[in-house]
Write a protein that holds these residues in place. Sequence first.
Motif, mmCIF file in Angstrom:
data_model
loop_
_atom_site.group_PDB
_atom_site.id
_atom_site.type_symbol
_atom_site.label_atom_id
_atom_site.label_comp_id
_atom_site.label_asym_id
_atom_site.label_seq_id
_atom_site.Cartn_x
_atom_site.Cartn_y
_atom_site.Cartn_z
ATOM 1 N N ASP A 294 -10.088 4.745 -0.986
ATOM 2 C CA ASP A 294 -9.936 3.319 -1.278
ATOM 3 C C ASP A 294 -8.552 2.976 -1.828
ATOM 4 O OD1 ASP A 294 -10.126 4.514 -3.710
ATOM 5 O OD2 ASP A 294 -11.826 3.339 -4.442
ATOM 6 N N GLY A 295 -7.620 3.929 -1.781
ATOM 7 C CA GLY A 295 -6.237 3.638 -2.136
ATOM 8 C C GLY A 295 -5.885 3.798 -3.594
ATOM 9 N N ARG A 296 -6.738 4.395 -4.397
ATOM 10 C CA ARG A 296 -6.416 4.633 -5.802
ATOM 11 C C ARG A 296 -5.725 5.996 -5.944
ATOM 12 N NH1 ARG A 296 -10.301 5.759 -8.623
ATOM 13 N NH2 ARG A 296 -11.911 5.928 -7.011
ATOM 14 N N ALA A 297 -4.818 6.078 -6.915
ATOM 15 C CA ALA A 297 -4.108 7.337 -7.162
ATOM 16 C C ALA A 297 -4.556 7.913 -8.500
ATOM 17 C CB ALA A 297 -2.602 7.107 -7.170
ATOM 18 N N GLU A 298 -4.742 9.222 -8.504
ATOM 19 C CA GLU A 298 -5.200 9.897 -9.723
ATOM 20 C C GLU A 298 -4.463 11.220 -9.876
ATOM 21 O OE1 GLU A 298 -9.268 11.946 -11.577
ATOM 22 O OE2 GLU A 298 -9.321 10.924 -9.632
ATOM 23 N N ASN B 67 3.584 7.545 -13.401
ATOM 24 C CA ASN B 67 2.981 6.275 -12.993
ATOM 25 C C ASN B 67 3.727 5.667 -11.803
ATOM 26 O OD1 ASN B 67 1.037 6.408 -15.000
ATOM 27 N ND2 ASN B 67 2.256 5.229 -16.466
ATOM 28 N N GLU B 68 5.059 5.768 -11.826
ATOM 29 C CA GLU B 68 5.847 5.240 -10.710
ATOM 30 C C GLU B 68 5.549 6.010 -9.427
ATOM 31 O OE1 GLU B 68 9.982 5.041 -11.619
ATOM 32 O OE2 GLU B 68 9.687 3.857 -13.437
ATOM 33 N N LEU B 69 5.361 7.324 -9.558
ATOM 34 C CA LEU B 69 5.008 8.121 -8.381
ATOM 35 C C LEU B 69 3.647 7.703 -7.842
ATOM 36 C CD1 LEU B 69 5.450 10.437 -6.396
ATOM 37 C CD2 LEU B 69 4.488 11.992 -8.128
ATOM 38 N N THR C 141 0.461 5.093 -3.556
ATOM 39 C CA THR C 141 -0.536 4.127 -3.084
ATOM 40 C C THR C 141 0.089 3.113 -2.131
ATOM 41 O OG1 THR C 141 -0.187 2.781 -5.072
ATOM 42 C CG2 THR C 141 -1.983 4.371 -5.127
ATOM 43 N N THR C 142 1.346 2.758 -2.382
ATOM 44 C CA THR C 142 2.027 1.794 -1.511
ATOM 45 C C THR C 142 2.151 2.322 -0.091
ATOM 46 O OG1 THR C 142 3.288 0.893 -3.361
ATOM 47 C CG2 THR C 142 4.181 0.525 -1.151
ATOM 48 N N HIS C 143 2.398 3.634 0.048
ATOM 49 C CA HIS C 143 2.654 4.221 1.371
ATOM 50 C C HIS C 143 1.492 5.083 1.867
ATOM 51 C CE1 HIS C 143 6.832 2.907 1.245
ATOM 52 N NE2 HIS C 143 6.898 3.355 0.009
ATOM 53 N N LEU D 204 0.485 5.336 5.653
ATOM 54 C CA LEU D 204 1.406 5.891 6.649
ATOM 55 C C LEU D 204 0.893 7.221 7.184
ATOM 56 C CD1 LEU D 204 4.850 5.331 4.860
ATOM 57 C CD2 LEU D 204 3.964 4.069 6.835
ATOM 58 N N PRO D 205 1.295 7.597 8.400
ATOM 59 C CA PRO D 205 1.048 8.971 8.852
ATOM 60 C C PRO D 205 1.614 9.949 7.828
ATOM 61 C CG PRO D 205 1.857 7.631 10.659
ATOM 62 C CD PRO D 205 1.988 6.795 9.421
ATOM 63 N N VAL D 206 1.000 11.107 7.724
ATOM 64 C CA VAL D 206 1.317 11.995 6.615
ATOM 65 C C VAL D 206 2.790 12.426 6.592
ATOM 66 C CG1 VAL D 206 0.609 14.108 7.803
ATOM 67 C CG2 VAL D 206 0.461 13.979 5.297
ATOM 68 N N GLN D 207 3.409 12.599 7.763
ATOM 69 C CA GLN D 207 4.831 12.963 7.796
ATOM 70 C C GLN D 207 5.692 11.820 7.274
ATOM 71 O OE1 GLN D 207 6.270 16.150 8.800
ATOM 72 N NE2 GLN D 207 7.829 15.104 7.567
ATOM 73 N N ASP D 208 5.375 10.604 7.674
ATOM 74 C CA ASP D 208 6.108 9.444 7.163
ATOM 75 C C ASP D 208 5.832 9.242 5.681
ATOM 76 O OD1 ASP D 208 7.063 9.003 9.727
ATOM 77 O OD2 ASP D 208 5.458 7.593 10.229
ATOM 78 N N PHE D 209 4.639 9.603 5.258
ATOM 79 C CA PHE D 209 4.257 9.459 3.856
ATOM 80 C C PHE D 209 5.137 10.338 2.952
ATOM 81 C CE2 PHE D 209 1.510 11.173 0.395
ATOM 82 C CZ PHE D 209 1.378 10.002 -0.349
#
Length: 441
Positions: A343-347, A398-400, A405-407, A410-415
Motif C-alpha cells: 500500500d506504499g508505506r515505508a518501514e 526519514n528522507e530515504l 515511497t515516492t518512487h 517504478l520498475p525495480v531497476q529504475d527504482f
Amino acid sequence: MHREEEPRQPSSSELRLRLDAEVEQITEQLQALARATDRLHGLLDAVLAISRELELAAVLHRVVTTAMELVGARYGALGVLHDSGQYLDEFITAGLSEQERDDLAGVAFPRGLGVLGHLIRHPEPLRLDDIRSHPSSTGFPPGHPQLRSLLGVAMSVRGEIYGDLYLSERRDGQPFDDHDENIVAALAGAAGIAIENVRLFEQVRAGSEQFQRLLLPTLPALRPFEAAAIYRPAIEPNPLGGDWYDAIVLPDDTVAIAIGDVVGHDLHAAAAMASTRNMLRALLFTQRILPSAVLAQLDRTLQAITDNPVTTTSLTHIERDGPAWRLRWSTAGHLPPLLITPDGRAEHLFAEPGLPLGVNAGQSRPDHVHPLPPGATVVFYTDGLIEHPDKPIDQSLNELAELATTHAALPVQDFVQALADHHPSDGHDDIAILALRTPHI
C-alpha cells in the motif's frame, strides 16, 4: 676680477614643493608595489584554489572567474580547442547577465573565427583596445554584448595548446596593460598544470571505478522475485571503496541477500571487500545455518586469516511462508532494511544491529524475522546513501523513506536508480543499493 656669485639656496617653499613631489612619487611607487603584491597573493591563492578542483568543468570555470577577478574584467571566457587544434570544441563563459544570456540563447557558441581564430593560429598573448580595429575582426552575432577591449592568452597542457583564455572590458574602463597580461599568462600556465592533473586523476578514477565494479557481482535471476542493484563511487579523491552487495540462490531455493561496507577508501578496502564477499559466499553454500551463525563463522574466519578492516554487513534469507515470504536476517553493525509495503508505506526494520565484523568474534548475534507480503519491496543499502554531516541520522532515514515511497511504483531497476540519484547524503562516501520486489499473487 669678478666675484663668482654663490648658488642661490632654494627657499623653504621650494624645498617643501620638492619634498612633496618626492613623497608623492614614493607613495605612488609604494602603492604600485602594494598592488603588485596584492596581485601576486591573489595569483597564488588562485593557483591553490584551481589545483584543489577535481572535476574538469569546475577547473575550467574557476580559471575564467579567477582571471576576471585578478584583472577586474567584466567578461571572461575559455575556449577549449578540438583535438585537431583547428577550432573551438567547447566555450565556457562568465560575467554575462541573465538578460545577456537570454539574448544569446539561440546563438551557437564561437568556433574560433575572427579574432578568436587569430589567437588559435597565433598563440601569443593578444591585447586589443578596440576589437573591431583588428584585421581579423568579423563583428559580433546578434544579441552579443558590443565589446571593445580584449586580452587573450593561450593555455597549453604538456606543451600542446589546450585552449585560449579571453577577457574583455576592465571594470574601471581602462585598457588592459602589461601587468594584466603578465598575471593572466602566469595564471594560464598554472591552469595548464591543473588541467593535466585533473585529466590524469579522471583516468585513474575511471580505472578505479571499473576495477571496483568488476569486483561486484552481476545479480542472478532470483525468480520469482525481481531484483536490481546499483553502485556509486564516492565523490572524494579516491573512488575506491569497500561497499558491496551480493545475492545468490541457495540449494534449498532460499534467496540470500548480503550487503556490507568495509571501512576505508583505498585499494586495501576494495581487496578486503572482495575477500569478505567471497568468504561469505563459500560459507552460505557449505553451511545450512541461520544468518546469525553464518556471520559469526565469517567473523571468526576473517579474524583468523586476514587483517581486514572493520566491516559492517547484513545477511538476509528470504524464505517461503505460506503464500508469501518472510525475511530472516542478522546484522553486524549495519543499517536496517527498508520495507515498502504493497500500500506504499515505508518501514525501517529496526532491530538489534550487533557488532561489526572484526570487533569481537565471540559476541553472539541474534536473528530477526519479519513477514514479506506479495507486492512488497525491500531495500538494502550502505551508509553512503544517507550520511550527511549537517543532518541527524533519523532525518536522513526519514528522507530515504519518503524518497522510496515516492518512487515505489517504478520498475525495480529504475527504482534503485532514483534512490541513487536523489539520495539524502552529501555524496562523500560510496553507495551500494540492492532492492528486491516480491510478486503480486
